[in-house]
Motif scaffolding. Structure first.
Motif, PDB file in Angstrom:
ATOM      1  N   GLU A 131       0.821  -1.210   0.000  1.00  0.00           N
ATOM      2  CA  GLU A 131       0.000   0.000   0.000  1.00  0.00           C
ATOM      3  C   GLU A 131       0.858   1.265   0.000  1.00  0.00           C
ATOM      4  N   ILE A 132       1.878   1.296   0.836  1.00  0.00           N
ATOM      5  CA  ILE A 132       2.729   2.480   0.921  1.00  0.00           C
ATOM      6  C   ILE A 132       3.542   2.656  -0.353  1.00  0.00           C
ATOM      7  N   GLU A 133       3.986   1.548  -0.948  1.00  0.00           N
ATOM      8  CA  GLU A 133       4.762   1.651  -2.187  1.00  0.00           C
ATOM      9  C   GLU A 133       3.923   2.249  -3.313  1.00  0.00           C
ATOM     10  N   ALA A 134       2.645   1.850  -3.383  1.00  0.00           N
ATOM     11  CA  ALA A 134       1.762   2.415  -4.409  1.00  0.00           C
ATOM     12  C   ALA A 134       1.565   3.912  -4.197  1.00  0.00           C
ATOM     13  N   GLU A 135       1.384   4.321  -2.928  1.00  0.00           N
ATOM     14  CA  GLU A 135       1.218   5.747  -2.639  1.00  0.00           C
ATOM     15  C   GLU A 135       2.472   6.536  -2.977  1.00  0.00           C
ATOM     16  N   CYS A 136       3.644   5.996  -2.649  1.00  0.00           N
ATOM     17  CA  CYS A 136       4.902   6.691  -2.942  1.00  0.00           C
ATOM     18  C   CYS A 136       5.120   6.792  -4.459  1.00  0.00           C
ATOM     19  N   SER A 137       4.770   5.722  -5.199  1.00  0.00           N
ATOM     20  CA  SER A 137       4.935   5.750  -6.655  1.00  0.00           C
ATOM     21  C   SER A 137       4.039   6.812  -7.273  1.00  0.00           C
ATOM     22  N   LYS A 138       2.812   6.897  -6.779  1.00  0.00           N
ATOM     23  CA  LYS A 138       1.891   7.898  -7.295  1.00  0.00           C
ATOM     24  C   LYS A 138       2.380   9.308  -7.002  1.00  0.00           C
ATOM     25  N   GLU A 139       2.902   9.501  -5.801  1.00  0.00           N
ATOM     26  CA  GLU A 139       3.406  10.819  -5.421  1.00  0.00           C
ATOM     27  C   GLU A 139       4.625  11.218  -6.248  1.00  0.00           C
ATOM     28  N   VAL A 140       5.514  10.280  -6.503  1.00  0.00           N
ATOM     29  CA  VAL A 140       6.726  10.578  -7.284  1.00  0.00           C
ATOM     30  C   VAL A 140       6.376  10.841  -8.749  1.00  0.00           C
ATOM     31  N   ASP A 141       5.401  10.105  -9.291  1.00  0.00           N
ATOM     32  CA  ASP A 141       5.041  10.260 -10.704  1.00  0.00           C
ATOM     33  C   ASP A 141       4.395  11.603 -10.998  1.00  0.00           C
ATOM     34  N   GLU A 142       3.938  12.300  -9.970  1.00  0.00           N
ATOM     35  CA  GLU A 142       3.370  13.632 -10.200  1.00  0.00           C
ATOM     36  C   GLU A 142       4.412  14.614 -10.730  1.00  0.00           C
ATOM     37  N   ASP A 143       5.682  14.376 -10.410  1.00  0.00           N
ATOM     38  CA  ASP A 143       6.757  15.256 -10.874  1.00  0.00           C
ATOM     39  C   ASP A 143       7.506  14.657 -12.063  1.00  0.00           C
ATOM     40  N   ALA A 144       6.928  13.643 -12.714  1.00  0.00           N
ATOM     41  CA  ALA A 144       7.606  12.990 -13.833  1.00  0.00           C
ATOM     42  C   ALA A 144       7.613  13.904 -15.063  1.00  0.00           C
ATOM     43  N   PRO A 145       8.585  13.741 -15.953  1.00  0.00           N
ATOM     44  CA  PRO A 145       8.618  14.548 -17.181  1.00  0.00           C
ATOM     45  C   PRO A 145       7.419  14.230 -18.083  1.00  0.00           C
ATOM     46  N   GLU A 146       7.171  15.136 -19.022  1.00  0.00           N
ATOM     47  CA  GLU A 146       5.979  15.032 -19.885  1.00  0.00           C
ATOM     48  C   GLU A 146       5.998  13.770 -20.734  1.00  0.00           C
ATOM     49  N   VAL A 147       7.178  13.370 -21.241  1.00  0.00           N
ATOM     50  CA  VAL A 147       7.259  12.192 -22.092  1.00  0.00           C
ATOM     51  C   VAL A 147       6.885  10.930 -21.317  1.00  0.00           C
ATOM     52  N   TRP A 148       7.267  10.871 -20.034  1.00  0.00           N
ATOM     53  CA  TRP A 148       6.900   9.718 -19.188  1.00  0.00           C
ATOM     54  C   TRP A 148       5.390   9.672 -18.976  1.00  0.00           C
ATOM     55  N   GLN A 149       4.816  10.812 -18.596  1.00  0.00           N
ATOM     56  CA  GLN A 149       3.379  10.853 -18.343  1.00  0.00           C
ATOM     57  C   GLN A 149       2.589  10.523 -19.610  1.00  0.00           C
ATOM     58  N   ARG A 150       3.066  10.941 -20.780  1.00  0.00           N
ATOM     59  CA  ARG A 150       2.375  10.651 -22.031  1.00  0.00           C
ATOM     60  C   ARG A 150       2.352   9.153 -22.312  1.00  0.00           C
TER      61      ARG A 150
END
Length: 733
Positions: free
Chosen positions: A317-336
């Motif tokens: 559960e905590i790993e999923a929350e941390c991954s989601k939080e970190v991905d908010e600052d991901a570059p545009e190409v990653w998010q796309r």
């Protein structure tokens, strides 16, 4: 009437050059007199020196100490030097010498280096008392409580304020420390002036109430120096060790002042060394208890197991929350790619985008790992599953260097000892230690010292006794319980309680100040040791083979083999220490008591706080109802002696609780087993397979039984060792 305070005002005759009187102003000039700062400045100029940078304070300061020095020498040897030694020419010559050393050659005096904080104030130095300031402290009613003293100390060049501790203040009040007395000072603390000050600064004026650095001096680091001693740092031809600095050496334990600051240096002989222990503290710091090394390991393993189970539950559960939080600052190409494909595939992408994705993947893993650790640590802390490390410590009984003759003992606690220190602190060795802390309160009439892993220690091999490997019975008990004890050989010092001849050889019962018992056996055709006549025979046994611990008799066992030997050398430090303790009132009482217990075949030890009560180890073999209020039980103690004790009915509930717990195993004889079979169901309740610990009061006059049981509990195989630790804990409290 000139003193260290007024010596700077001394003026000399212009024609005679001898002292004429005191000037009204320190910079003032008087007709027919010389000796003002301007006169000495002019004298240096005439001798060809460039003194433009010298202030009047430099001349005033050095004239003060030069005049006081020369005047004191002339007064002491007035028969030979009166009106001839202290004169203007000599003062002028010494001023020129100081100008060359300090200004031209750049040399600094002791106190100037200390005030500049270029040299530690803990170094050993000799200073002279220039002034004693006394401030009387009174209560609301005007009654004087205690005087507060401040000293002005000088190295002959500059001065510094000093604050003595309570012990030194008492010596000042007695008149032992007064103006003109030279002091040997070591391990002093410089308070104030953290960035360093210079004694020639305009705002540096040593005096009571002035905001200037102060030297804190202590009784254990201060001695009266010889009147001929040279002021300044004490230099040695060579250092004894790279680990040690030049320090004042305290010769004996009796010279240590409780509450008199740290002991700069002392050589101590290790007489007894207890096993490594740990001080466990609760999270809020309210509960503190001493545990063994094994208990500390069990506590750590149990906590790690609980931590592991808890982390398994929350990790996903905590790993999923941390991954989601970190991905908010991901570059545009990653998010796309995530939104379009649900994942990342760099195949067929331009080189620039591929590099961005690879770089972010590496950074993302590190960020998730870091955030995951932070969140898990926070959750563990909320659940109270954070490991609070216990503080390890080593307890030693130490004495003076054996070469000093009659010695005294003290206790020392080494907090968080290093591996190097553990190797050096062996029983029988002489160790030189620096900067030992001293507690104000005593323990068993002995001083309490403390050190840590930063305390410098050096083994003094040249002063070790040739009989320096003797072990305390506390360590012998630990070795006897060890699985590898049969291959262990030790040197042991003990006092003989009883000697008897058996069919296969002989056996001897030994004890020491711990109250523990060692049974020494021999199956060789060797005569038993026969010590010299004395009330408390003490022997040193060499190369005894440690055998398996006797659980029934609750004592350690050792074998006297063909390679073993014994002696009564009074110069051995361990023999000397035990003999001195056996000669004390406490030693005499405990020796006679233990001898009675051994002769009665009881494995017991007196309780602290109640001289009548004793602890005994044994098991119940039979019982009998004597009256409505109590039972009489028969208990097999020691090596088989049967004691008849009264057991109150209120303790039956305690025995029932012990019966419901898993008993320890004890080997019983056939007769004992048949006796158990004849007992009723109440007998099975009273008689539990396993050893019990009884607290017994001896019988009163007119009673038929041997004693009255006041407490009963499960006896651990290591009961006596823990009883001894409990005794020490009770005494400390």
């Amino acid at each position: 009437d000139a003193t260290s305070t007024t010596s700077a005002y001394i003026r000399f005759g212009r024609t005679t050059g001898t002292p004429c009187g005191l000037a009204k102003k320190i910079l003032g000039q008087t007709a027919g007199w010389t000796g003002a700062p301007s006169d000495f400045r002019e004298s240096l100029v005439k001798k060809g020196h460039q003194i433009d940078s010298l202030s009047d304070k430099w001349f005033i300061n050095h004239c003060r100490w030069i005049n006081w020095k020369l005047l004191s020498i002339e007064r002491r040897f007035c028969r030979f030097l009166a009106n001839r030694y202290f004169n203007y020419d000599r003062v002028s010559s010494l001023l020129e010498s100081r100008f060359i050393k300090e200004i031209k050659e750049g040399k600094r005096s002791t106190l100037r280096k200390v005030l500049n904080r270029d040299v530690s104030s803990k170094k050993m130095m000799i200073l002279c008392i220039a002034q004693v300031f006394c401030k009387r402290v009174s209560n609301d009613s005007g009654q004087i409580i205690a005087p507060s003293f401040t000293l002005e100390l000088t190295d002959g060049w500059y001065s510094i304020l000093a604050r003595p501790d309570q012990f030194l203040s008492s010596k000042i009040e007695e008149g032992l420390l007064c103006e003109g007395r030279k002091l040997l000072i070591s391990h002093a603390d410089l308070c104030g002036g953290e960035d360093g000050v210079d004694p020639l600064d305009s705002d540096y004026e040593p005096g009571p109430g002035n905001n200037v650095p102060c030297l804190c001096i202590y009784g254990n680091g201060t001695r009266i120096a010889h009147w001929r001693s040279k002021l300044g740092f004490i230099l040695t031809k060579h250092e004894e060790s790279k680990e040690m600095t030049n320090s004042l050496k305290v010769e004996r334990i009796k010279d240590i002042v409780p509450g008199g600051g740290n002991v700069p240096r002392i050589v101590l002989s290790i007489r007894e060394r207890s096993p490594l222990q740990f001080l466990e503290t609760s999270q809020d710091g309210s509960v503190r208890r001493v545990i063994t090394e094994g208990a500390e390991m069990e506590r750590r393993l149990l906590l790690e197991k609980r931590q592991s189970g808890f982390v398994e539950l929350i990790h996903a559960e905590i790993e999923a929350e941390c991954s989601k939080e970190v991905d908010e600052d991901a570059p545009e190409v990653w998010q796309r790619h995530i939104s379009k494909y649900g994942g990342v595939d760099s195949m067929g992408l331009p080189t620039e985008e591929k590099q961005q994705l690879e770089s972010w993947q590496q950074k993302r893993q590190e960020l998730i790992r870091r955030r995951l650790k932070e969140e898990i640590d926070c959750k563990l802390e909320e659940q109270g599953l954070v490991y609070i490390p216990s503080k390890p410590f080593l307890r030693l009984l130490v004495g003076d260097d054996p070469s000093k003759g009659k010695t005294q003992s003290a206790y020392i606690t080494i907090w968080e000892p290093s591996e190097s220190q553990m190797e050096k602190l062996q029983e029988g060795s002489s160790v030189q230690m620096d900067c030992l802390a001293v507690k104000d309160e005593m323990f068993q009439g002995m001083l309490q010292l403390s050190a840590n892993q930063r305390t410098p220690m050096v083994v003094i091999t040249a002063q070790q006794s040739r009989l320096s490997n003797a072990q305390a019975l506390l360590n012998v008990h630990a070795r006897s319980k060890s699985s590898s004890s049969n291959s262990t050989y030790l040197d042991i010092v003990g006092s003989i309680l009883e000697t008897s001849v058996t069919a296969l050889g002989w056996q001897m019962i030994l004890t020491d100040r711990s109250g523990l018992v060692l049974r020494l056996e021999s199956f060789e055709s060797i005569d038993p040791p026969s010590p010299t006549a004395g009330a408390f025979p003490v022997l040193l046994f060499r190369k005894l083979k440690v055998m398996e611990f006797d659980k029934l008799a609750q004592c350690a066992v050792a074998e006297f083999t063909a390679d073993s030997s014994f002696s009564t050398d009074p110069l051995d430090p361990a023999v000397k220490c035990l003999k001195e303790w056996m000669s004390s009132e406490e030693g005499k009482l405990r020796y006679s008591t233990h001898r009675c217990y051994v002769q009665a075949q009881l494995a017991c030890i007196p309780l602290r706080g109640d001289s009548a009560a004793v602890k005994s180890i044994g098991y119940i073999s039979d019982f009998e109802v004597r009256s409505r209020g109590h039972l009489v039980i028969k208990v097999v103690c020691g090596v088989g002696s049967i004691q008849t004790w009264q057991l109150p009915l209120r303790l039956i509930a305690r025995l029932k609780y012990l019966k419901d717990t898993e008993p320890s195993v004890v080997v019983l004889t056939r007769d004992d087993e048949e006796s158990i079979g004849r007992l009723s169901s109440l007998g099975f309740l009273l008689r539990i397979k396993g050893l019990l610990r009884f607290v017994v009061l001896p019988k009163s006059q007119g009673q038929e039984w041997d004693g009255e049981v006041v407490d009963v509990g499960r006896a651990n195989m290591g009961a006596l060792s823990r009883i001894f630790e409990q005794v020490l804990s009770n005494q400390s409290e």
